[in-house]
Motif scaffolding. Structure first.
Motif, PDB file in Angstrom:
ATOM      1  N   ARG A  71      16.276  -6.071  13.713  1.00  0.00           N
ATOM      2  CA  ARG A  71      16.127  -4.506  14.032  1.00  0.00           C
ATOM      3  C   ARG A  71      16.908  -3.548  13.872  1.00  0.00           C
ATOM      4  O   ARG A  71      16.834  -2.515  13.650  1.00  0.00           O
ATOM      5  N   LEU A  72      17.387  -4.349  15.446  1.00  0.00           N
ATOM      6  CA  LEU A  72      18.267  -3.659  15.807  1.00  0.00           C
ATOM      7  C   LEU A  72      19.439  -2.622  15.079  1.00  0.00           C
ATOM      8  O   LEU A  72      19.960  -1.704  15.456  1.00  0.00           O
ATOM      9  N   ARG A  77       0.009  10.507   7.979  1.00  0.00           N
ATOM     10  CA  ARG A  77      -0.242  10.393   8.758  1.00  0.00           C
ATOM     11  C   ARG A  77       0.136   9.326   9.237  1.00  0.00           C
ATOM     12  O   ARG A  77       1.139   8.685  10.566  1.00  0.00           O
ATOM     13  N   GLU A  78      -0.175   7.765   8.914  1.00  0.00           N
ATOM     14  CA  GLU A  78      -0.447   6.717   8.966  1.00  0.00           C
ATOM     15  C   GLU A  78       1.188   5.759   9.191  1.00  0.00           C
ATOM     16  O   GLU A  78       1.110   5.695   9.897  1.00  0.00           O
ATOM     17  N   SER A 132       0.274   3.419   1.946  1.00  0.00           N
ATOM     18  CA  SER A 132       1.092   4.205   2.821  1.00  0.00           C
ATOM     19  C   SER A 132       2.534   3.375   3.790  1.00  0.00           C
ATOM     20  O   SER A 132       3.250   4.350   4.198  1.00  0.00           O
ATOM     21  N   HIS A 186       6.312  11.561  18.185  1.00  0.00           N
ATOM     22  CA  HIS A 186       5.375  12.126  18.077  1.00  0.00           C
ATOM     23  C   HIS A 186       4.738  12.884  19.131  1.00  0.00           C
ATOM     24  O   HIS A 186       4.667  12.452  20.634  1.00  0.00           O
ATOM     25  N   LEU A 221       0.867  -1.134   0.101  1.00  0.00           N
ATOM     26  CA  LEU A 221      -0.132   0.486  -0.055  1.00  0.00           C
ATOM     27  C   LEU A 221       0.443   1.053   0.165  1.00  0.00           C
ATOM     28  O   LEU A 221       1.869   1.309   0.429  1.00  0.00           O
ATOM     29  N   GLN A 260       2.419   7.534  11.613  1.00  0.00           N
ATOM     30  CA  GLN A 260       2.365   6.812  13.458  1.00  0.00           C
ATOM     31  C   GLN A 260       3.256   5.485  13.328  1.00  0.00           C
ATOM     32  O   GLN A 260       3.228   5.705  14.436  1.00  0.00           O
ATOM     33  N   ARG A 261       3.493   4.520  12.287  1.00  0.00           N
ATOM     34  CA  ARG A 261       4.057   3.639  11.804  1.00  0.00           C
ATOM     35  C   ARG A 261       5.418   3.701  12.801  1.00  0.00           C
ATOM     36  O   ARG A 261       5.908   3.318  13.849  1.00  0.00           O
ATOM     37  N   ALA A 275       6.116   6.550  14.165  1.00  0.00           N
ATOM     38  CA  ALA A 275       6.985   6.488  15.940  1.00  0.00           C
ATOM     39  C   ALA A 275       6.784   5.797  16.399  1.00  0.00           C
ATOM     40  O   ALA A 275       7.508   5.134  17.221  1.00  0.00           O
ATOM     41  N   GLU A 276       5.597   4.302  16.086  1.00  0.00           N
ATOM     42  CA  GLU A 276       5.887   3.370  17.454  1.00  0.00           C
ATOM     43  C   GLU A 276       6.993   2.860  17.381  1.00  0.00           C
ATOM     44  O   GLU A 276       7.308   2.029  17.789  1.00  0.00           O
ATOM     45  N   SER A 277       7.488   2.018  15.761  1.00  0.00           N
ATOM     46  CA  SER A 277       9.647   1.478  16.019  1.00  0.00           C
ATOM     47  C   SER A 277      10.204   2.748  17.146  1.00  0.00           C
ATOM     48  O   SER A 277      11.431   2.237  16.710  1.00  0.00           O
ATOM     49  N   ARG A 325       6.575   4.905   4.531  1.00  0.00           N
ATOM     50  CA  ARG A 325       7.711   4.421   5.876  1.00  0.00           C
ATOM     51  C   ARG A 325       8.209   4.150   5.506  1.00  0.00           C
ATOM     52  O   ARG A 325       9.071   4.545   6.153  1.00  0.00           O
TER      53      ARG A 325
END
Lengths: 220, 220
Positions: A150-151, A45-46, A6, A59, A4, A49-50, A52-54, A10
């Motif tokens: 990830r790290l 925005r979506e 979004s 935010h 998608l 948000q992601r 920021a979460e990661s 991201r």
DNA sequence: CTCCAGTTTTTAGTATACAATTCTCTTGTA
DNA sequence: TACAAGAGAATTGTATACTAAAAACTGGAG
């Protein structure tokens, strides 16, 4: 199943942050990004948000979203955890590694050495990431592999700190060799020990660290 | 700085998932949630994006968002990593613990024992989480503390697996005692060793694990 | 009864409109 | 000049409207 918009945004933002294009403190303006990506504010925005979460951005309610790079002390802490995860991965990997696995590592390691010799740092990062990623996979613990990956990615822009220290690159290659040999011998202890040394940044002289850090951060 | 509705919804959903109200595979319907929380779809969607990013839910493009609990094998992997993080935390904590820190732990531990004696499992979980959280903080590595806390929270619904095994609760308390004594002695090695045993779920008999797991998952 | 095609309905994704809050720049006063 | 108050602009957060894709349903053929 193509991604998608979004999700693409991201990922694009993540890459731009990790690669340093969007530096610490940079405000991620929704309107600006929406025109940049040619979409409305909603998918932007979506994506934010992601991010920021990661943990890549922060935010602040009704203030905006800002690129959030770790502070120096956080960075040291993150490397400390990274060392532990790498250590764990290599310990598990040492018990499961097949000779085919090790051959693949050796191949990566040689590509790594070639990149060092050629002074191709971009290539070095790429191959080095592949080598470490392979070790994570070899641990057989896919949750660990994910977390470590990830790290590792989040630390990518700061990995060069290690390499700016004179001679660190050669030392690093020598450690790779020891680790691979230990894997071949099934010597988990030696592999772990070397890996911990390989990753840990704490030993680096504080001044080197701070000055390199400030360079990246733009001396704020 | 009060939280935004979207953030509240995200946290509420997290809690409802962790507490088991929203079980594995449950579809998180945007319209349904928006009427439930009395807002439009927009903030709900943002909450769902964040949940998906944090791994509590899975987002399938143009299909929907679904609660995603870990599989049994993932669970074992997560406990394995958890053990490693706890181990790291206790090792660091052993080197920095002041007697005031240890006193606080002892107090938590006593509260823990009281909860066990009273059969108050809710209280036990709460105090146990506080005790472990305190150890994370004592490590002095706040990044580690955060990661450990996150994983601890995600594993919360599955922690009871350990406690269903007969006698595990008493054993667990005994381990707490040993760990605290080791901390008091500054014996990082013994603390780590006990902690690893304390957390690791791998040793639990596979049948116990699977049957408990199926109970929680509703035998899908 | 089963299977398939075509239609309808539902739902996710995005754009746009509006409300509410923060930032900014001006203006007036000490 | 320094600073505070207030109007205006800009930006975030949310609601609503619209589009497009997937699921559900219907009816008919085999």
């Amino acid at each position: 199943m193509d991604k998608l918009p979004s999700a693409k945004i991201r990922d694009s933002l993540e890459q731009r942050i990790v690669e340093g294009e969007l530096g610490h403190g940079k405000r991620l303006d929704e309107t600006e990004l929406s025109s940049f990506y040619g979409v409305s504010r909603t998918p932007v925005r979506e994506a934010l948000q992601r991010l920021a979460e990661s943990g890549l951005a922060e935010h602040l309610p009704r203030r905006g979203t800002f690129v959030r790079s770790p502070s120096l002390s956080q960075l040291v802490e993150m490397f400390e955890v990274m060392a532990e995860l790498e250590c764990m991965a290599i310990r598990l990997a040492a018990r499961r590694a097949t000779s085919a696995d090790i051959d693949a590592l050796v191949k990566d390691n040689e590509a790594c050495r070639a990149a060092v010799a050629a002074g191709d740092t971009k290539k070095y990062y790429e191959v080095n990431a592949r080598l470490h990623g392979r070790i994570y996979q070899m641990s057989g613990n896919s949750f660990l592999a994910n977390e470590a990956r990830r790290l590792h990615d989040r630390l990518r822009p700061f990995r060069r700190l290690q390499l700016r220290v004179r001679g660190r690159m050669d030392e690093s290659m020598a450690e790779h060799d020891i680790i691979l040999q230990a894997l071949r011998d099934g010597d988990a202890e030696r592999a772990m020990e070397t890996m911990k040394k390989h990753i840990t940044i704490v030993g680096v002289r504080f001044n080197d660290l701070v000055s390199s850090f400030n360079t990246i951060m733009g001396d704020e």
